[in-house]
Design a protein around this motif. Structure first.
Motif, mmCIF file in Angstrom:
data_model
loop_
_atom_site.group_PDB
_atom_site.id
_atom_site.type_symbol
_atom_site.label_atom_id
_atom_site.label_comp_id
_atom_site.label_asym_id
_atom_site.label_seq_id
_atom_site.Cartn_x
_atom_site.Cartn_y
_atom_site.Cartn_z
ATOM 1 N N LEU A 165 52.834 37.218 41.115
ATOM 2 C CA LEU A 165 51.600 36.710 41.697
ATOM 3 C C LEU A 165 50.999 35.594 40.842
ATOM 4 C CD1 LEU A 165 49.723 37.252 44.109
ATOM 5 C CD2 LEU A 165 48.450 38.816 42.646
ATOM 6 N N LEU A 166 51.112 35.721 39.541
ATOM 7 C CA LEU A 166 50.582 34.705 38.629
ATOM 8 C C LEU A 166 51.650 33.716 38.186
ATOM 9 C CD1 LEU A 166 48.251 33.628 36.853
ATOM 10 C CD2 LEU A 166 48.987 35.230 35.096
ATOM 11 N N GLU A 175 44.799 41.670 45.572
ATOM 12 C CA GLU A 175 45.473 40.758 44.650
ATOM 13 C C GLU A 175 44.636 40.490 43.398
ATOM 14 O OE1 GLU A 175 48.232 38.052 47.586
ATOM 15 O OE2 GLU A 175 46.084 37.616 47.518
ATOM 16 N N VAL A 176 43.310 40.488 43.544
ATOM 17 C CA VAL A 176 42.439 40.313 42.383
ATOM 18 C C VAL A 176 42.637 41.476 41.421
ATOM 19 C CG1 VAL A 176 40.039 40.199 41.592
ATOM 20 C CG2 VAL A 176 40.745 38.889 43.602
ATOM 21 N N ASN A 177 42.688 42.685 41.961
ATOM 22 C CA ASN A 177 42.949 43.862 41.112
ATOM 23 C C ASN A 177 44.332 43.780 40.490
ATOM 24 O OD1 ASN A 177 40.462 45.147 41.457
ATOM 25 N ND2 ASN A 177 41.106 46.021 43.404
ATOM 26 N N GLU A 178 45.294 43.274 41.233
ATOM 27 C CA GLU A 178 46.647 43.106 40.697
ATOM 28 C C GLU A 178 46.653 42.066 39.571
ATOM 29 O OE1 GLU A 178 51.076 41.915 42.343
ATOM 30 O OE2 GLU A 178 49.605 42.666 43.774
ATOM 31 N N LEU A 179 45.875 40.989 39.722
ATOM 32 C CA LEU A 179 45.778 39.977 38.664
ATOM 33 C C LEU A 179 45.220 40.575 37.372
ATOM 34 C CD1 LEU A 179 44.474 36.704 40.397
ATOM 35 C CD2 LEU A 179 46.660 37.040 39.231
ATOM 36 N N LYS A 187 41.157 37.416 33.293
ATOM 37 C CA LYS A 187 40.828 38.833 33.500
ATOM 38 C C LYS A 187 39.323 39.012 33.668
ATOM 39 C CE LYS A 187 40.901 42.986 30.765
ATOM 40 N NZ LYS A 187 41.416 43.602 29.554
ATOM 41 N N ARG A 188 38.544 38.376 32.816
ATOM 42 C CA ARG A 188 37.075 38.458 32.921
ATOM 43 C C ARG A 188 36.584 37.874 34.242
ATOM 44 N NH1 ARG A 188 35.288 36.508 26.852
ATOM 45 N NH2 ARG A 188 36.454 38.118 25.745
ATOM 46 N N MET A 189 37.194 36.774 34.669
ATOM 47 C CA MET A 189 36.816 36.148 35.937
ATOM 48 C C MET A 189 37.117 37.088 37.102
ATOM 49 S SD MET A 189 38.118 32.538 37.568
ATOM 50 C CE MET A 189 37.179 31.508 36.452
ATOM 51 N N CYS A 190 38.260 37.743 37.061
ATOM 52 C CA CYS A 190 38.633 38.682 38.121
ATOM 53 C C CYS A 190 37.672 39.862 38.166
ATOM 54 C CB CYS A 190 40.069 39.178 37.923
ATOM 55 S SG CYS A 190 41.324 37.930 38.224
ATOM 56 N N LEU A 213 35.933 36.574 45.870
ATOM 57 C CA LEU A 213 37.376 36.486 45.710
ATOM 58 C C LEU A 213 37.703 35.464 44.624
ATOM 59 C CD1 LEU A 213 38.280 36.432 49.497
ATOM 60 C CD2 LEU A 213 38.330 38.394 47.956
ATOM 61 N N ILE A 214 38.940 35.474 44.211
ATOM 62 C CA ILE A 214 39.430 34.464 43.267
ATOM 63 C C ILE A 214 40.213 33.423 44.073
ATOM 64 C CG2 ILE A 214 41.063 34.041 41.365
ATOM 65 C CD1 ILE A 214 38.575 35.387 40.389
ATOM 66 N N CYS A 215 39.913 32.171 43.804
ATOM 67 C CA CYS A 215 40.636 31.076 44.448
ATOM 68 C C CYS A 215 41.402 30.295 43.397
ATOM 69 C CB CYS A 215 39.659 30.140 45.159
ATOM 70 S SG CYS A 215 38.794 30.888 46.515
ATOM 71 N N PHE A 216 42.526 29.756 43.805
ATOM 72 C CA PHE A 216 43.296 28.856 42.959
ATOM 73 C C PHE A 216 43.441 27.558 43.729
ATOM 74 C CE2 PHE A 216 47.306 26.855 41.752
ATOM 75 C CZ PHE A 216 47.101 26.719 40.392
ATOM 76 N N TRP A 217 43.011 26.476 43.102
ATOM 77 C CA TRP A 217 43.143 25.155 43.704
ATOM 78 C C TRP A 217 44.200 24.388 42.937
ATOM 79 C CZ3 TRP A 217 38.375 27.390 42.626
ATOM 80 C CH2 TRP A 217 37.625 27.750 43.741
#
Length: 131
Positions: free
Chosen positions: A42-43, A58-62, A113-116, A125-129
């Motif tokens: 995932l990462l 997926e955030v929990n998985e991250l 991890k802190r962001m998640c 949610l967490i976004c990746f751009w």
């Protein structure tokens, strides 16, 4: 770059709310860890040119991926170095000052991890751009 958001259209305005994914860290993880396991796909196999919205699961998985990678690469193998960790409770990556890449990796993983965790508390949610 990573950020907390509710959609891919909402990019955080402040630079401090954005976490860059260093290409050097990304390449290191692809070369070193991806050949061993697919537990962190995932990462590690994140397309650096595409956008991605991580759903709650997926955030929990991250979070778990960050903890796994910190344990594998960033936890000192020498017991006496573990004692240094309490001197840097807000910046644990500082105990790796002798290895610049591991320090950068640890910093990135801790901040992600802190962001998640923050996104879970904010019900966001967490976004990746991508680039």
């Amino acid at each position: 770059m990573f950020g907390i958001s509710t959609s891919l259209k909402e990019v955080p305005e402040e630079e401090k709310n954005i976490l860059r994914y260093p290409s050097r860290v990304h390449f290191f993880l692809i070369q070193d860890f991806a050949s061993i396991s697919d537990r962190c796909d995932l990462l590690i196999h994140l397309d650096s040119y595409a956008d991605k919205l991580f759903v709650a699961r997926e955030v929990n998985e991250l979070i778990g991926i960050c903890e796994l990678l910190i344990q594998r690469y960033c936890t000192p193998k020498e017991p006496w170095l573990l004692n240094q960790a309490h001197y840097y409770p807000n910046e644990p990556w500082m105990i790796h000052q002798s290895d610049e890449l591991i320090m950068e990796l640890h910093q990135f993983l801790e901040l992600l991890k802190r962001m998640c965790i923050a996104s879970v508390y904010q019900n966001a949610l967490i976004c990746f751009w991508g680039d």
